[in-house]
Design an enzyme around this catalytic site. Structure first.
Site, PDB file in Angstrom:
ATOM      1  N   GLU A  87       3.249 -11.417 -32.433  1.00  0.00           N
ATOM      2  CA  GLU A  87       2.871 -10.898 -31.115  1.00  0.00           C
ATOM      3  C   GLU A  87       2.797 -12.065 -30.143  1.00  0.00           C
ATOM      4  O   GLU A  87       2.534 -13.205 -30.554  1.00  0.00           O
ATOM      5  CB  GLU A  87       1.510 -10.179 -31.209  1.00  0.00           C
ATOM      6  CG  GLU A  87       0.973  -9.576 -29.927  1.00  0.00           C
ATOM      7  CD  GLU A  87       1.919  -8.575 -29.312  1.00  0.00           C
ATOM      8  OE1 GLU A  87       2.592  -8.966 -28.323  1.00  0.00           O
ATOM      9  OE2 GLU A  87       1.992  -7.425 -29.781  1.00  0.00           O
ATOM     10  N   ASP A 137       9.501  -1.865 -26.551  1.00  0.00           N
ATOM     11  CA  ASP A 137       9.793  -1.613 -25.142  1.00  0.00           C
ATOM     12  C   ASP A 137      11.106  -0.835 -25.027  1.00  0.00           C
ATOM     13  O   ASP A 137      12.147  -1.306 -25.472  1.00  0.00           O
ATOM     14  CB  ASP A 137       9.904  -2.947 -24.404  1.00  0.00           C
ATOM     15  CG  ASP A 137       9.901  -2.792 -22.889  1.00  0.00           C
ATOM     16  OD1 ASP A 137      10.374  -1.742 -22.399  1.00  0.00           O
ATOM     17  OD2 ASP A 137       9.435  -3.709 -22.204  1.00  0.00           O
ATOM     18  N   LYS A 141      15.439   2.155 -17.996  1.00  0.00           N
ATOM     19  CA  LYS A 141      16.527   2.187 -17.020  1.00  0.00           C
ATOM     20  C   LYS A 141      17.846   1.847 -17.711  1.00  0.00           C
ATOM     21  O   LYS A 141      17.932   0.906 -18.487  1.00  0.00           O
ATOM     22  CB  LYS A 141      16.254   1.214 -15.881  1.00  0.00           C
ATOM     23  CG  LYS A 141      15.057   1.601 -15.010  1.00  0.00           C
ATOM     24  CD  LYS A 141      14.866   0.623 -13.866  1.00  0.00           C
ATOM     25  CE  LYS A 141      13.677   1.052 -13.004  1.00  0.00           C
ATOM     26  NZ  LYS A 141      13.446   0.116 -11.873  1.00  0.00           N
ATOM     27  N   ASP A 173       8.414   6.614 -28.800  1.00  0.00           N
ATOM     28  CA  ASP A 173       8.110   7.864 -28.102  1.00  0.00           C
ATOM     29  C   ASP A 173       9.129   8.134 -26.998  1.00  0.00           C
ATOM     30  O   ASP A 173       8.880   8.952 -26.116  1.00  0.00           O
ATOM     31  CB  ASP A 173       6.678   7.843 -27.532  1.00  0.00           C
ATOM     32  CG  ASP A 173       6.455   6.737 -26.525  1.00  0.00           C
ATOM     33  OD1 ASP A 173       7.248   5.762 -26.523  1.00  0.00           O
ATOM     34  OD2 ASP A 173       5.496   6.822 -25.739  1.00  0.00           O
ATOM     35  N   THR A 210      -2.114   5.680 -33.294  1.00  0.00           N
ATOM     36  CA  THR A 210      -2.728   4.773 -32.327  1.00  0.00           C
ATOM     37  C   THR A 210      -3.326   5.550 -31.154  1.00  0.00           C
ATOM     38  O   THR A 210      -2.989   6.715 -30.911  1.00  0.00           O
ATOM     39  CB  THR A 210      -1.690   3.787 -31.781  1.00  0.00           C
ATOM     40  OG1 THR A 210      -0.696   4.521 -31.043  1.00  0.00           O
ATOM     41  CG2 THR A 210      -1.005   3.031 -32.923  1.00  0.00           C
ATOM     42  N   LYS A 211      -4.214   4.886 -30.409  1.00  0.00           N
ATOM     43  CA  LYS A 211      -4.751   5.483 -29.184  1.00  0.00           C
ATOM     44  C   LYS A 211      -3.633   5.813 -28.208  1.00  0.00           C
ATOM     45  O   LYS A 211      -3.643   6.857 -27.551  1.00  0.00           O
ATOM     46  CB  LYS A 211      -5.755   4.531 -28.529  1.00  0.00           C
ATOM     47  CG  LYS A 211      -7.041   4.337 -29.309  1.00  0.00           C
ATOM     48  CD  LYS A 211      -7.970   3.384 -28.574  1.00  0.00           C
ATOM     49  CE  LYS A 211      -9.268   3.172 -29.359  1.00  0.00           C
ATOM     50  NZ  LYS A 211     -10.166   2.210 -28.689  1.00  0.00           N
ATOM     51  N   PHE A 212      -2.679   4.930 -28.132  1.00  0.00           N
ATOM     52  CA  PHE A 212      -1.510   5.135 -27.281  1.00  0.00           C
ATOM     53  C   PHE A 212      -0.780   6.416 -27.667  1.00  0.00           C
ATOM     54  O   PHE A 212      -0.392   7.220 -26.821  1.00  0.00           O
ATOM     55  CB  PHE A 212      -0.586   3.920 -27.433  1.00  0.00           C
ATOM     56  CG  PHE A 212       0.769   4.064 -26.800  1.00  0.00           C
ATOM     57  CD1 PHE A 212       0.955   3.804 -25.454  1.00  0.00           C
ATOM     58  CD2 PHE A 212       1.872   4.439 -27.558  1.00  0.00           C
ATOM     59  CE1 PHE A 212       2.209   3.919 -24.872  1.00  0.00           C
ATOM     60  CE2 PHE A 212       3.124   4.557 -26.989  1.00  0.00           C
ATOM     61  CZ  PHE A 212       3.294   4.297 -25.631  1.00  0.00           C
TER      62      PHE A 212
END
Length: 231
Positions: A87, A137, A141, A173, A210-212
């Site tokens: 990370e 990520d 676009k 997602d 995950t919370k996400f």
């Protein structure tokens, strides 16, 4: 998180975009105090993970662990495995280190570096039991799709680092990105899709929600898990 010359590929594709973020006091303290215990410095030679963890165990590499909660949970749930998390978001690194020390978790180490370089230089060929990349990520676009981490050359690099029967697990997602990832993995000769219908799999038991992800589910967003095994 590709091919022409290797130097050109390094310039074009990175496993991250460095995100700025303020560290809390506890994150700063954990980062400064516990790096020697929890961190791994980038090096040009493969890491001796048996010496690092003090044992021989299946090795899992996670690329982009965010704030680290799910990686921590996996290490607790799978104590027979060793985990390296890569990370570059320093608050997340500090947060994970704080939790590791607080909960006395010993089977995770952290690297703060680009994962492509880590894979090329620090990870031995045929050494990984699992590579996991959760919510990379999507560069949504169209003109930015070339910046997406999951490209054919990157997958081939992952395959070189996987043991036979090792697993690549990716979750996203973004449906379009899921389709692109599926196409790339399906076209890689050394990988077999673990899905019964050759598409996606239900969330594997080893991946915590995950919370996400929960927030996305409340908004009606889908999540696609892809699990492929090296033959």
């Amino acid at each position: 998180m590709n091919s022409h010359s290797s130097d050109q590929a390094d310039r074009q594709i990175k496993s991250f975009v460095r995100r700025c973020g303020r560290m809390t006091a506890s994150q700063k303290t954990a980062y400064a105090t516990h790096w020697l215990r929890c961190g791994i410095e980038f090096q040009s030679n493969p890491i001796d993970t048996n010496a690092l963890f003090g044992r021989s165990a299946p090795l899992v590499l996670e690329i982009g662990f965010g704030m680290g909660q799910s990686l921590l949970q996996m290490a607790v749930d799978e104590p027979d495995k060793d985990f390296i998390g890569v990370e570059v978001h320093r608050p997340g690194i500090g947060k994970l280190m704080h939790m590791l020390v607080q909960q006395e978790i010993s089977n995770i180490r952290v690297m703060e570096h680009d994962a492509v370089d880590v894979l090329k230089h620090c990870v031995r060929d045929e050494s990984l039991s699992r590579v996991q990349i959760y919510f990379p990520d999507p560069w949504h676009k169209t003109r930015h799709h070339k910046r997406r981490l999951i490209q054919m050359d990157f997958v081939e690099l992952l395959c070189r680092k996987l043991k036979q029967e090792g697993v690549i697990h990716i979750a996203t997602d973004w449906s379009h990105y899921a389709e692109q990832i599926l196409s790339i993995l399906q076209s890689t000769d050394s990988l077999n899709n673990c899905s019964s219908d050759q598409t996606y799999v239900p969330r594997p038991s080893w991946r915590p929600v995950t919370k996400f992800e929960r927030r996305g589910e409340r908004l009606g967003h889908g999540v696609w898990d892809l699990v492929f095994q090296k033959n």
